[in-house]
Write a protein that holds these residues in place. Structure first.
Motif, PDB file in Angstrom:
ATOM      1  N   GLN A  34      62.580  32.930  -4.578  1.00 12.92           N
ATOM      2  CA  GLN A  34      62.736  32.107  -3.381  1.00 12.92           C
ATOM      3  C   GLN A  34      62.292  32.851  -2.125  1.00 12.92           C
ATOM      4  O   GLN A  34      62.334  34.080  -2.048  1.00 12.92           O
ATOM      5  N   MET A  35      61.847  32.093  -1.164  1.00 10.61           N
ATOM      6  CA  MET A  35      61.353  32.665   0.085  1.00 10.61           C
ATOM      7  C   MET A  35      62.511  33.194   0.927  1.00 10.61           C
ATOM      8  O   MET A  35      63.659  32.789   0.759  1.00 10.61           O
ATOM      9  N   TRP A  36      62.174  34.097   1.838  1.00 10.58           N
ATOM     10  CA  TRP A  36      63.166  34.514   2.817  1.00 10.58           C
ATOM     11  C   TRP A  36      62.758  33.948   4.170  1.00 10.58           C
ATOM     12  O   TRP A  36      61.725  33.298   4.309  1.00 10.58           O
ATOM     13  N   GLU A  39      59.210  33.723   5.761  1.00  9.56           N
ATOM     14  CA  GLU A  39      58.302  32.817   5.066  1.00  9.56           C
ATOM     15  C   GLU A  39      58.608  31.366   5.410  1.00  9.56           C
ATOM     16  O   GLU A  39      57.694  30.535   5.500  1.00  9.56           O
ATOM     17  N   HIS A  40      59.875  31.061   5.598  1.00 13.63           N
ATOM     18  CA  HIS A  40      60.233  29.696   5.997  1.00 13.63           C
ATOM     19  C   HIS A  40      59.700  29.368   7.390  1.00 13.63           C
ATOM     20  O   HIS A  40      59.391  28.209   7.679  1.00 13.63           O
ATOM     21  N   LEU A  82      55.336  26.960  -3.616  1.00 12.79           N
ATOM     22  CA  LEU A  82      55.470  28.409  -3.518  1.00 12.79           C
ATOM     23  C   LEU A  82      54.153  29.116  -3.828  1.00 12.79           C
ATOM     24  O   LEU A  82      53.745  30.046  -3.121  1.00 12.79           O
ATOM     25  N   ARG A  86      51.854  31.356  -1.183  1.00 11.89           N
ATOM     26  CA  ARG A  86      51.736  32.798  -1.407  1.00 11.89           C
ATOM     27  C   ARG A  86      50.366  33.229  -1.924  1.00 11.89           C
ATOM     28  O   ARG A  86      50.046  34.423  -1.908  1.00 11.89           O
ATOM     29  N   GLU A 132      54.184  37.345  -0.504  1.00  5.26           N
ATOM     30  CA  GLU A 132      54.990  36.872   0.619  1.00  5.26           C
ATOM     31  C   GLU A 132      54.104  36.089   1.566  1.00  5.26           C
ATOM     32  O   GLU A 132      53.014  36.543   1.932  1.00  5.26           O
ATOM     33  N   ALA A 133      54.559  34.931   1.971  1.00  6.72           N
ATOM     34  CA  ALA A 133      53.769  34.056   2.829  1.00  6.72           C
ATOM     35  C   ALA A 133      53.812  34.527   4.277  1.00  6.72           C
ATOM     36  O   ALA A 133      54.309  33.843   5.176  1.00  6.72           O
ATOM     37  N   ARG A 134      53.274  35.731   4.477  1.00  8.12           N
ATOM     38  CA  ARG A 134      53.136  36.311   5.804  1.00  8.12           C
ATOM     39  C   ARG A 134      51.781  37.015   5.865  1.00  8.12           C
ATOM     40  O   ARG A 134      51.042  37.078   4.878  1.00  8.12           O
ATOM     41  N   SER A 360      65.503  37.526  -6.698  1.00  4.61           N
ATOM     42  CA  SER A 360      65.599  36.228  -6.033  1.00  4.61           C
ATOM     43  C   SER A 360      67.066  35.837  -5.877  1.00  4.61           C
ATOM     44  O   SER A 360      67.739  35.592  -6.874  1.00  4.61           O
ATOM     45  N   TYR A 400      63.084  23.198   3.694  1.00  7.11           N
ATOM     46  CA  TYR A 400      62.108  23.398   2.619  1.00  7.11           C
ATOM     47  C   TYR A 400      62.700  23.078   1.256  1.00  7.11           C
ATOM     48  O   TYR A 400      62.096  22.341   0.460  1.00  7.11           O
TER      49      TYR A 400
END
Length: 488
Positions: A34-36, A39-40, A82, A86, A132-134, A360, A400
């Motif tokens: 799960q995202m942190w 990422e949200h 997800l 990512r 990670e979506a960053r 996670s 999300y």
């Protein structure tokens, strides 16, 4: 710079491509964790209109503006699953690994390039930020690519080669301005080239550095007005102790890489000081500068220094190079065996870090996915929700995890998007906003047993008087309390 690295040119790509593919596979493992919260935030900005998006950047997160712009375009095509969110970072780390492999060959030899690429893949931090979506994966990639481009420009200066270098450096700076510190070792590389009588390089580099500085100046000026966002960053002893593990993914991996890097740096300093010194500056100076300037730059955060990882693995890989300058440069099976043994050892000491990176939720983060699952399973029409927190507010994660179908945030009077912030404006008249809502989900993310700690006093008093708890579901660092209105 070596004009004729060992082996034919195709050999470099034949090694870099598999290393990049391995990185892609490694970062895919555990991609469903799960995202942190950061990422949200990435997901949130993709939901805004263009006017709301520019309004947000005017208030905060301007330093991530380029990344958000790219992700808005990406998610418009590929969605916000997800994997879709990512995948850009997975690709970024794969590109970084390939670039490190090529860079190692340019700076020394094919053996060093292969060792550096494989060491890079084995770092737990590469797995973490590669899924990670960053922006950080692409920051690392652009730091490696810009350095690689510089080696070509210094080797044979042409306008096209310097233009490629400038474009990469400007993009890197706009992706995360802290990574612009890679220009320091770049300057040393140009200086060494000038000292070795490779005409014109220092002038070309100075000109390109000036272009990058002028181009980046507006971002630095505007971002400095939002420095309050990172004013919480500290450089106390606890932060210093955490730093190596956060940068590499575990303390064990840090000590292992640092030890081998010291050997590699010692070997390089005797045979190739023009390579050793820039790599040492690249690896060590950015964290040191961030530490001594933390009071006004607020950059002493390990992920801001991820762009130094290529330098660390290049130094470590140099320990596997030939001890002489001119002999033994050809790739050999004994050297390959040594490299693979080194990668195996690094992988083994990094097992704990690899597991932790795929945990996670991440260590210390609330389990918002499980909490949202309770609400999703039991919600009824007309339900409301109230978010209570002193750590990691749940609004964005719930939006999300519940796919936009969450109960009404009863005390949110003005939406965050309208304000240009990440949180809504709270209701000044809680009773009016609450109305006759029959049930309220209280989502609590604080370190206290008090379910109302962190909630404005008027809201807390109103809920205590008019509702009673019927169930409490507890998860890691978060709990969900169902409040039902008292009978009248």
């Amino acid at each position: 710079m070596d004009r004729t690295p060992d082996g034919p040119p195709w050999l470099a790509w034949a090694l870099a491509s598999p290393v990049a593919l391995i990185t892609l596979v490694v970062t895919y493992i555990g991609v469903g964790r799960q995202m942190w919260i950061d990422e949200h935030v990435t997901v949130y900005v993709t939901t805004l209109s263009w006017s709301e998006f520019t309004h947000l950047l005017g208030n905060q997160d301007l330093v991530h503006g380029l990344y958000y712009l790219v992700m808005r375009t990406w998610t418009a095509v590929f969605g916000t699953s997800l994997l879709a969110l990512r995948l850009p970072s997975m690709i970024g780390m794969a590109v970084a690994a390939g670039a490190v492999t090529l860079l190692g060959r340019r700076l020394h030899s094919t053996a060093v390039g292969l060792a550096a690429g494989l060491f890079f893949v084995a770092l737990p931090a590469v797995s973490r930020f590669g899924q990670e979506a960053r922006s950080y994966a692409w920051v690392v990639a652009l730091a490696a690519l810009s350095t690689l481009a510089l080696t070509f420009a210094l080797d044979r200066p042409t306008r096209l080669r310097w233009l490629v270098y400038v474009l990469l450096m400007v993009t890197l700076t706009y992706l995360h301005f802290a990574a612009a510190m890679v220009a320091l070792p770049h300057g040393l590389m140009a200086w060494y080239a000038w000292r070795r009588r490779e005409a014109g390089q220092i002038g070309w580099w100075a000109a390109t550095a000036g272009i990058v500085a002028v181009t980046a100046a507006p971002l630095l000026y505007l971002a400095s007005r939002q420095s309050g966002q990172v004013s919480w960053i500290r450089s106390d002893w606890a932060a210093v102790q955490r730093y190596p593990a956060e940068l590499f993914g575990s303390h064990a991996v840090f000590f292992g890489v640092a030890l081998v890097s010291a050997v590699g740096a010692a070997r390089l300093s005797r045979t190739r000081p023009h390579v050793a010194v820039p790599l040492l500056v690249w690896a060590l100076l950015p964290p040191l500068l961030a530490y001594v300037t933390v009071d006004f730059t607020h950059l002493f955060l390990a992920k801001y220094a991820l762009f130094t990882l290529p330098a660390w693995v290049l130094l470590a890989a140099s320990a596997f190079a030939s001890p002489t300058t001119g002999a033994g440069r050809a790739f050999s099976m004994p050297r390959l065996a040594g490299i693979l043994a080194g990668v195996l050892v690094l992988s083994l000491i990094g097992v704990g870090g690899q597991r932790e990176m795929r945990r996670s939720p991440l260590n210390g983060e609330p389990d918002f996915r499980a909490a949202a699952g309770v609400v999703e399973a039991q919600a009824q029409p007309g339900d409301g929700v109230v978010y209570v927190g002193t750590y990691r507010w749940a609004r964005l994660p719930f939006a999300y995890e519940l796919h936009g179908a969450e109960p009404v945030d009863v005390f949110a009077e003005v939406p965050a998007a309208q304000l240009g912030w990440l949180s809504p404006r709270q209701c000044t008249d809680p009773a009016r906003c609450l109305g006759d809502t029959p049930r309220v989900w209280l989502v609590v993310s604080n370190y206290s047993g008090d379910d109302y700690l962190g909630l404005p006093a008027k809201q807390a008093d109103l809920l205590r008087r008019q509702y009673h708890a019927t169930s409490t579901s507890k998860f890691e660092h978060v709990r969900v309390v169902l409040l039902v209105r008292n009978a009248r």
